[in-house]
Scaffold this motif. Structure first.
Motif, PDB file in Angstrom:
ATOM      1  N   TRP A 143      -7.273  -4.136  -1.828  1.00  0.00           N
ATOM      2  CA  TRP A 143      -8.478  -4.770  -1.317  1.00  0.00           C
ATOM      3  C   TRP A 143      -9.649  -3.789  -1.379  1.00  0.00           C
ATOM      4  O   TRP A 143      -9.466  -2.572  -1.279  1.00  0.00           O
ATOM      5  CB  TRP A 143      -8.274  -5.211   0.135  1.00  0.00           C
ATOM      6  CG  TRP A 143      -7.180  -6.211   0.293  1.00  0.00           C
ATOM      7  CD1 TRP A 143      -7.303  -7.576   0.280  1.00  0.00           C
ATOM      8  CD2 TRP A 143      -5.786  -5.948   0.496  1.00  0.00           C
ATOM      9  NE1 TRP A 143      -6.087  -8.176   0.455  1.00  0.00           N
ATOM     10  CE2 TRP A 143      -5.130  -7.201   0.594  1.00  0.00           C
ATOM     11  CE3 TRP A 143      -5.022  -4.786   0.598  1.00  0.00           C
ATOM     12  CZ2 TRP A 143      -3.767  -7.313   0.788  1.00  0.00           C
ATOM     13  CZ3 TRP A 143      -3.656  -4.889   0.796  1.00  0.00           C
ATOM     14  CH2 TRP A 143      -3.038  -6.152   0.887  1.00  0.00           C
ATOM     15  N   TYR A 179     -12.290  -1.919   0.225  1.00  0.00           N
ATOM     16  CA  TYR A 179     -12.592  -1.484   1.586  1.00  0.00           C
ATOM     17  C   TYR A 179     -14.076  -1.160   1.753  1.00  0.00           C
ATOM     18  O   TYR A 179     -14.665  -1.370   2.814  1.00  0.00           O
ATOM     19  CB  TYR A 179     -11.727  -0.263   1.933  1.00  0.00           C
ATOM     20  CG  TYR A 179     -11.798   0.145   3.384  1.00  0.00           C
ATOM     21  CD1 TYR A 179     -11.299  -0.703   4.370  1.00  0.00           C
ATOM     22  CD2 TYR A 179     -12.345   1.361   3.764  1.00  0.00           C
ATOM     23  CE1 TYR A 179     -11.346  -0.336   5.697  1.00  0.00           C
ATOM     24  CE2 TYR A 179     -12.403   1.739   5.092  1.00  0.00           C
ATOM     25  CZ  TYR A 179     -11.898   0.885   6.057  1.00  0.00           C
ATOM     26  OH  TYR A 179     -11.953   1.236   7.381  1.00  0.00           O
ATOM     27  N   ASP A 229      -4.519  -0.290  -0.142  1.00  0.00           N
ATOM     28  CA  ASP A 229      -3.397  -1.205  -0.413  1.00  0.00           C
ATOM     29  C   ASP A 229      -2.344  -1.180   0.689  1.00  0.00           C
ATOM     30  O   ASP A 229      -1.250  -1.716   0.524  1.00  0.00           O
ATOM     31  CB  ASP A 229      -2.749  -0.875  -1.763  1.00  0.00           C
ATOM     32  CG  ASP A 229      -1.981   0.451  -1.755  1.00  0.00           C
ATOM     33  OD1 ASP A 229      -2.121   1.217  -0.766  1.00  0.00           O
ATOM     34  OD2 ASP A 229      -1.264   0.727  -2.725  1.00  0.00           O
ATOM     35  N   GLU A 278     -13.363  -6.611   1.251  1.00  0.00           N
ATOM     36  CA  GLU A 278     -12.040  -7.212   1.439  1.00  0.00           C
ATOM     37  C   GLU A 278     -11.674  -8.202   0.340  1.00  0.00           C
ATOM     38  O   GLU A 278     -10.714  -8.956   0.479  1.00  0.00           O
ATOM     39  CB  GLU A 278     -11.893  -7.851   2.816  1.00  0.00           C
ATOM     40  CG  GLU A 278     -11.867  -6.844   3.954  1.00  0.00           C
ATOM     41  CD  GLU A 278     -10.750  -5.813   3.817  1.00  0.00           C
ATOM     42  OE1 GLU A 278      -9.631  -6.187   3.434  1.00  0.00           O
ATOM     43  OE2 GLU A 278     -11.013  -4.624   4.086  1.00  0.00           O
ATOM     44  N   ALA A 279     -12.407  -8.199  -0.763  1.00  0.00           N
ATOM     45  CA  ALA A 279     -11.949  -8.944  -1.930  1.00  0.00           C
ATOM     46  C   ALA A 279     -10.621  -8.350  -2.401  1.00  0.00           C
ATOM     47  O   ALA A 279     -10.427  -7.130  -2.370  1.00  0.00           O
ATOM     48  CB  ALA A 279     -12.985  -8.856  -3.045  1.00  0.00           C
ATOM     49  N   SER A 280      -9.703  -9.204  -2.806  1.00  0.00           N
ATOM     50  CA  SER A 280      -8.425  -8.726  -3.341  1.00  0.00           C
ATOM     51  C   SER A 280      -8.564  -8.550  -4.851  1.00  0.00           C
ATOM     52  O   SER A 280      -9.076  -9.433  -5.542  1.00  0.00           O
ATOM     53  CB  SER A 280      -7.291  -9.693  -3.007  1.00  0.00           C
ATOM     54  OG  SER A 280      -7.628 -11.019  -3.359  1.00  0.00           O
ATOM     55  N   ASN A 309     -12.315 -13.347  -4.455  1.00  0.00           N
ATOM     56  CA  ASN A 309     -13.541 -12.818  -3.866  1.00  0.00           C
ATOM     57  C   ASN A 309     -13.971 -13.777  -2.771  1.00  0.00           C
ATOM     58  O   ASN A 309     -14.179 -14.974  -3.039  1.00  0.00           O
ATOM     59  CB  ASN A 309     -14.645 -12.693  -4.920  1.00  0.00           C
ATOM     60  CG  ASN A 309     -15.840 -11.911  -4.405  1.00  0.00           C
ATOM     61  OD1 ASN A 309     -15.704 -11.081  -3.506  1.00  0.00           O
ATOM     62  ND2 ASN A 309     -17.007 -12.179  -4.965  1.00  0.00           N
ATOM     63  N   TYR A 322     -17.768 -10.575   4.713  1.00  0.00           N
ATOM     64  CA  TYR A 322     -16.675 -10.253   5.631  1.00  0.00           C
ATOM     65  C   TYR A 322     -17.223 -10.152   7.054  1.00  0.00           C
ATOM     66  O   TYR A 322     -18.233  -9.495   7.287  1.00  0.00           O
ATOM     67  CB  TYR A 322     -16.055  -8.927   5.190  1.00  0.00           C
ATOM     68  CG  TYR A 322     -14.814  -8.513   5.927  1.00  0.00           C
ATOM     69  CD1 TYR A 322     -13.672  -9.302   5.920  1.00  0.00           C
ATOM     70  CD2 TYR A 322     -14.775  -7.294   6.617  1.00  0.00           C
ATOM     71  CE1 TYR A 322     -12.521  -8.904   6.575  1.00  0.00           C
ATOM     72  CE2 TYR A 322     -13.627  -6.877   7.272  1.00  0.00           C
ATOM     73  CZ  TYR A 322     -12.507  -7.693   7.255  1.00  0.00           C
ATOM     74  OH  TYR A 322     -11.383  -7.293   7.905  1.00  0.00           O
ATOM     75  N   ARG A 376      -7.379  -4.255   9.723  1.00  0.00           N
ATOM     76  CA  ARG A 376      -7.584  -3.669   8.397  1.00  0.00           C
ATOM     77  C   ARG A 376      -8.436  -2.394   8.451  1.00  0.00           C
ATOM     78  O   ARG A 376      -8.521  -1.677   7.448  1.00  0.00           O
ATOM     79  CB  ARG A 376      -8.269  -4.680   7.478  1.00  0.00           C
ATOM     80  CG  ARG A 376      -7.501  -5.985   7.327  1.00  0.00           C
ATOM     81  CD  ARG A 376      -8.230  -6.928   6.381  1.00  0.00           C
ATOM     82  NE  ARG A 376      -7.596  -8.237   6.331  1.00  0.00           N
ATOM     83  CZ  ARG A 376      -7.943  -9.191   5.483  1.00  0.00           C
ATOM     84  NH1 ARG A 376      -8.924  -8.987   4.605  1.00  0.00           N
ATOM     85  NH2 ARG A 376      -7.324 -10.363   5.491  1.00  0.00           N
TER      86      ARG A 376
END
Length: 433
Positions: free
Chosen positions: A24, A26, A41, A69-71, A100, A105, A126
């Motif tokens: 992700w 950060y 991760d 925080e997009a994966s 996305n 966030y 997180r």
């Protein structure tokens, strides 16, 4: 099966190699022609350097539009970087966006109030601070169980639904149990005592519940407790076990969680001082000391949070408060052989104002005295018939204690409130998330 990607914790061993990382975003900053992607991760964090002229235009544009925080899946070459915490960075060759977020966030860079953060606890976990706390918590639990396992203790799970009170009826969560009433467990101790008669050295570990409407920084309505119970251990041996266990836990956290303690800005010199022997005060001595320090708690009352704070500020190591008045303690505690108004018990208080982390006692092994204590406290006898059987058939000297995991974590991590020491805190006002 080996994962088709590399975990961030393993990147230092892959220097010079082309790897793929999944995780992700950060954080990110950009200088126009270079994106600096902070990736995490769960195993660690790494900076990915994305140079515009070295990647496709689509990838560079896609990276620029990412929310926190997009994966993502990032491919690149591991490069040595002595300035980085892990000693490496990632020269990014491509970015594949897994998802996305549609909008920003919720937990951004600005400060948020504690209620907002707790409402978003599922996301707050997180953050780097919360991850550091949870890793310390995991180490506290692991090291405690490791210590007991290596010392010959057997884990015996106790039920969460119980038909009897362990610590007094005022703190019980009552539930409907088919055609009868039952309670959420306040402690697994009574069951651990039965297991100790079978296996000698045992412990139980799990969630426990207290219904007191407490609002202090040391209380939760659901918390995790480690409860050893030992056959043929008296009051003194019980305290020795507590001392050795706490020393082992602190030592293990110092050894394995240095970066987490540093992230929390914890003064580790205070923890490095946690070595045997701990201090000991009899209850009467503690009351006398408190009066000299300005407390008005009279002899015969239990110590409150403020009292514990005052006492622990006088010591640089944990302190045992021993042998409280019988009137303020649970029915199962052994009567003091030299003073029937007292019981053979202890509270272990952590220094720096943190207060009680362990409560323990030698258990009453006399059938007649135990029945008398149950009656004195107005408890119904029938739910304890099985517990009284332990005194009917092969009664024995035994002792044990309960260690509150969250209180230990709060102390070791230097937290101001116990609610950060558990992933999903439950208080009188909080049931979500």
């Amino acid at each position: 099966m080996t994962a088709p990607w590399t975990y961030i914790k393993d990147l230092p061993s892959r220097e010079g190699s082309d790897v793929t990382v999944r995780g992700w975003l950060y954080n990110m900053r950009s200088s126009g022609k270079i994106h600096f992607l902070q990736l995490r991760d769960g195993t660690g964090t790494v900076q990915g350097v994305m140079v515009k002229k070295e990647v496709s235009e689509d990838d560079f544009s896609a990276a620029k539009s990412l929310w926190l925080e997009a994966s993502v899946e990032v491919t690149g070459t591991v490069r040595k970087d002595e300035r980085a915490p892990s000693g490496v960075e990632l020269s990014v060759a491509s970015v594949s966006v897994i998802q996305n977020p549609a909008d920003e966030y919720p937990i951004g860079k600005k400060d948020h109030g504690i209620d907002f953060l707790l409402d978003h606890r599922h996301l707050w976990l997180r953050s780097s601070r919360q991850q550091a706390i949870m890793r310390i918590r995991e180490r506290v639990i692991w090291s405690a169980r490791e210590f007991l396992h290596n010392d010959g203790y057997l884990l015996v799970d106790s039920p969460i639904i119980s038909g009897a009170a362990g610590e007094g009826v005022s703190g019980l969560f009552e539930i409907d149990y088919f055609d009868s009433k039952a309670y959420l467990a306040q402690t697994g101790q009574l069951y651990a005592e039965a297991a100790a008669a079978a296996f000698g050295k045992v412990y139980c570990f799990g969630p426990t519940f207290r219904a007191e409407k407490s609002k202090t920084r040391r209380h939760l309505t659901e918390f995790w407790m480690l409860e050893p119970e030992v056959a043929f251990f008296d009051h003194k041996a019980n305290m020795d076990l507590q001392e050795r266990l706490v020393c082992h836990i602190v030592s293990s956290v110092l050894e394995h969680c240095g970066s987490e303690l540093a992230a929390l800005e914890r003064d580790v010199s205070k923890l490095e001082n946690i070595k045997a022997p701990f201090y000991h005060l009899q209850y009467g001595e503690a009351i006398k000391m408190l009066k000299e320090l300005g407390s008005d708690t009279p002899y015969g009352e239990d110590l409150g949070n403020d009292d514990e704070t005052i006492l622990t500020q006088q010591f640089d190591r944990p302190v045992f408060i021993e042998c409280y008045p019988k009137s303020v303690k649970a029915f199962y505690m052994k009567e003091h052989p030299e003073n029937p108004d007292l019981v053979l018990c202890d509270d272990l208080l952590a220094p720096e104002g943190y207060g009680e982390i362990i409560g323990g006692s030698q258990r009453e092994d006399s059938y007649d005295r135990l029945v008398a204590r149950i009656r004195e406290q107005g408890l119904p006898e029938e739910p304890y018939d099985w517990y009284l059987d332990l005194r009917r058939y092969g009664t024995f000297v035994h002792s044990g204690f309960g260690m509150g995991i969250e209180r230990v974590v709060a102390w070791i991590a230097g937290l101001q409130h116990i609610r950060e020491a558990i992933p999903w805190p439950r208080t009188i006002y909080r049931l979500k998330p």
